[in-house]
Design a protein around this motif. Structure first.
Motif, PDB file in Angstrom:
ATOM      1  N   ALA A 125      -7.777  -3.341   7.094  1.00 20.97           N
ATOM      2  CA  ALA A 125      -7.428  -1.958   7.234  1.00 20.97           C
ATOM      3  C   ALA A 125      -7.908  -1.045   6.034  1.00 20.97           C
ATOM      4  O   ALA A 125      -7.595  -1.476   4.762  1.00 20.97           O
ATOM      5  N   ASN A 126      -8.323   0.296   6.345  1.00 22.33           N
ATOM      6  CA  ASN A 126      -8.762   1.098   5.191  1.00 22.33           C
ATOM      7  C   ASN A 126      -7.821   1.174   4.109  1.00 22.33           C
ATOM      8  O   ASN A 126      -8.174   1.442   2.867  1.00 22.33           O
ATOM      9  N   VAL A 127      -6.413   1.371   4.402  1.00 22.04           N
ATOM     10  CA  VAL A 127      -5.466   1.725   3.198  1.00 22.04           C
ATOM     11  C   VAL A 127      -5.232   0.567   2.475  1.00 22.04           C
ATOM     12  O   VAL A 127      -4.565   0.968   1.266  1.00 22.04           O
ATOM     13  N   GLU A 152      -8.626   0.219  15.371  1.00 23.47           N
ATOM     14  CA  GLU A 152      -7.414   0.951  15.063  1.00 23.47           C
ATOM     15  C   GLU A 152      -5.959   0.194  15.062  1.00 23.47           C
ATOM     16  O   GLU A 152      -6.039  -0.359  16.106  1.00 23.47           O
ATOM     17  N   GLU A 212      -8.262   1.033  -0.093  1.00 18.51           N
ATOM     18  CA  GLU A 212      -9.022   2.480  -0.603  1.00 18.51           C
ATOM     19  C   GLU A 212      -9.161   2.289  -2.260  1.00 18.51           C
ATOM     20  O   GLU A 212     -10.244   2.901  -2.447  1.00 18.51           O
ATOM     21  N   ARG A 228      -2.010   6.416  11.785  1.00 13.42           N
ATOM     22  CA  ARG A 228      -3.220   5.501  12.346  1.00 13.42           C
ATOM     23  C   ARG A 228      -4.030   4.936  11.210  1.00 13.42           C
ATOM     24  O   ARG A 228      -4.254   5.820  10.336  1.00 13.42           O
ATOM     25  N   MET A 229      -4.315   3.598  11.275  1.00 13.87           N
ATOM     26  CA  MET A 229      -5.268   3.228  10.201  1.00 13.87           C
ATOM     27  C   MET A 229      -6.402   2.566  10.963  1.00 13.87           C
ATOM     28  O   MET A 229      -6.553   2.605  12.214  1.00 13.87           O
ATOM     29  N   HIS A 230      -7.782   2.812  10.322  1.00 18.12           N
ATOM     30  CA  HIS A 230      -8.793   1.997  10.938  1.00 18.12           C
ATOM     31  C   HIS A 230      -9.294   0.904  10.043  1.00 18.12           C
ATOM     32  O   HIS A 230      -9.118   0.966   8.844  1.00 18.12           O
ATOM     33  N   SER A 258       0.747  -1.201  -0.100  1.00 19.47           N
ATOM     34  CA  SER A 258       0.093   0.072  -0.119  1.00 19.47           C
ATOM     35  C   SER A 258       0.905   1.227  -0.018  1.00 19.47           C
ATOM     36  O   SER A 258       0.427   2.312  -0.651  1.00 19.47           O
TER      37      SER A 258
END
Length: 320
Positions: free
Chosen positions: A240-242, A266, A245, A161-163, A105
């Motif tokens: 994880a959102n990243v 998180e 995306e 931070r990632m969520h 990512s």
């Protein structure tokens, strides 16, 4: 006997615990590696390595000698780097360890941007799935994405931070429908990464907490494997959102249960490195570059101090 060369060869054998792998990485013959270690043992009058046809292991004396060699060679490398480098042009190869999720990512973007500024720097990157696969002291820097870190003597720099988000592919939704509430997840196929904090997911909304016990159809160490399975329509995943995306933007994955907030969702991306005074210029330049890059994105957390060293865990040797 060139003792310095022998120490380098022995250290590589100690890292690899395999004579053939050490020879291949050093670009020399197996016979030369074997002869060098034997000469060093004869010089020291003590066995450093126990080896059989199946196994190579350090003796107690060998482990102590390896630690001393590693510190000495690191200091020598740092001294040489300071001599041959200039402030404007760091030179050398950065040894980096990165989790597979971060390498896919973000890492390539960082390396590309750094090398555009420092074209004399190269990279040796090891990609891992779990921290147990690596020993952080064998690298100049290590990236990791953790919900929490344990105690260690390494300096750990929090970056961003990632969520987590709950996602599924349109094909899965068309086949099984979209859960309207967390409780409906019990009727769906769940894909689970083993770094998940529990075998249940907990959500919150204005009505309070909703805990859902999981009975996953897929469990794996790899977040990328979970993502790939979700994209193909195998089931519902928490990722994880990243990592998703692009898929969310393109529509190959759809975010679910957006009216509910995930608990323990998180995790922090950390950059870990030795706090020793003999850190090389190229490593220092890269650390400063990464921190500044995340600062520009308003993503940097509190600046670490020597007292805020955090951890990789008991499976990683401490760097003093």
């Amino acid at each position: 006997m060139n003792q310095l060369d022998s120490m380098r060869i022995f250290s590589k054998v100690a890292e690899c615990l395999n004579f053939a792998d050490a020879a291949r990485q050093l670009g020399i013959s197996n016979a030369m590696v074997t002869r060098s270690v034997a000469t060093l043992e004869k010089h020291l009058r003590i066995r450093l390595i126990n080896r059989t046809t199946r196994r190579v292991a350090l003796t107690t004396a060998g482990q102590a000698y390896f630690e001393g060699c590693r510190d000495l060679l690191r200091q020598l490398t740092a001294m040489e780097q300071r001599i041959i480098s200039t402030a404007a042009h760091p030179v050398g190869c950065l040894r980096i360890a990165s989790p597979a999720s971060f390498s896919q990512s973000k890492l390539a973007v960082i390396l590309t941007a750094f090398r555009a500024e420092q074209p004399h720097v190269s990279f040796d990157v090891t990609v891992y799935e779990t921290l147990n696969e690596i020993a952080a002291e064998n690298y100049d820097l290590c990236f990791t994405a953790e919900r929490r870190l344990r105690d260690s003597s390494m300096v750990c720099r929090p970056l961003v931070r990632m969520h987590d988000v709950v996602v599924a592919a349109p094909a899965y939704i068309a086949r099984r429908g979209q859960p309207a509430t967390p409780a409906a997840l019990t009727e769906h196929d769940i894909l689970l990464a083993t770094d998940a904090p529990n075998r249940y997911w907990e959500f919150r909304d204005f009505n309070g907490a909703h805990r859902v016990s999981l009975n996953p159809i897929l469990i794996t160490q790899s977040l990328l494997a979970v993502k790939s399975a979700a994209v193909t329509g195998l089931g519902i995943a928490r990722i994880a959102n990243v990592l998703v995306e692009r898929e969310l933007a393109e529509g190959s994955l759809v975010a679910l249960l957006r009216d509910f907030q995930l608990d323990s969702n998180e995790r922090t991306v950390w950059m870990l490195y030795s706090g020793q005074p003999f850190i090389t210029q190229v490593v220092r330049s890269f650390i400063d570059f990464v921190v500044e890059r995340y600062r520009d994105e308003d993503a940097v957390l509190a600046r670490p101090t020597r007292s805020t060293r955090m951890a990789l865990g008991s499976n990683d040797a401490r760097i003093q």
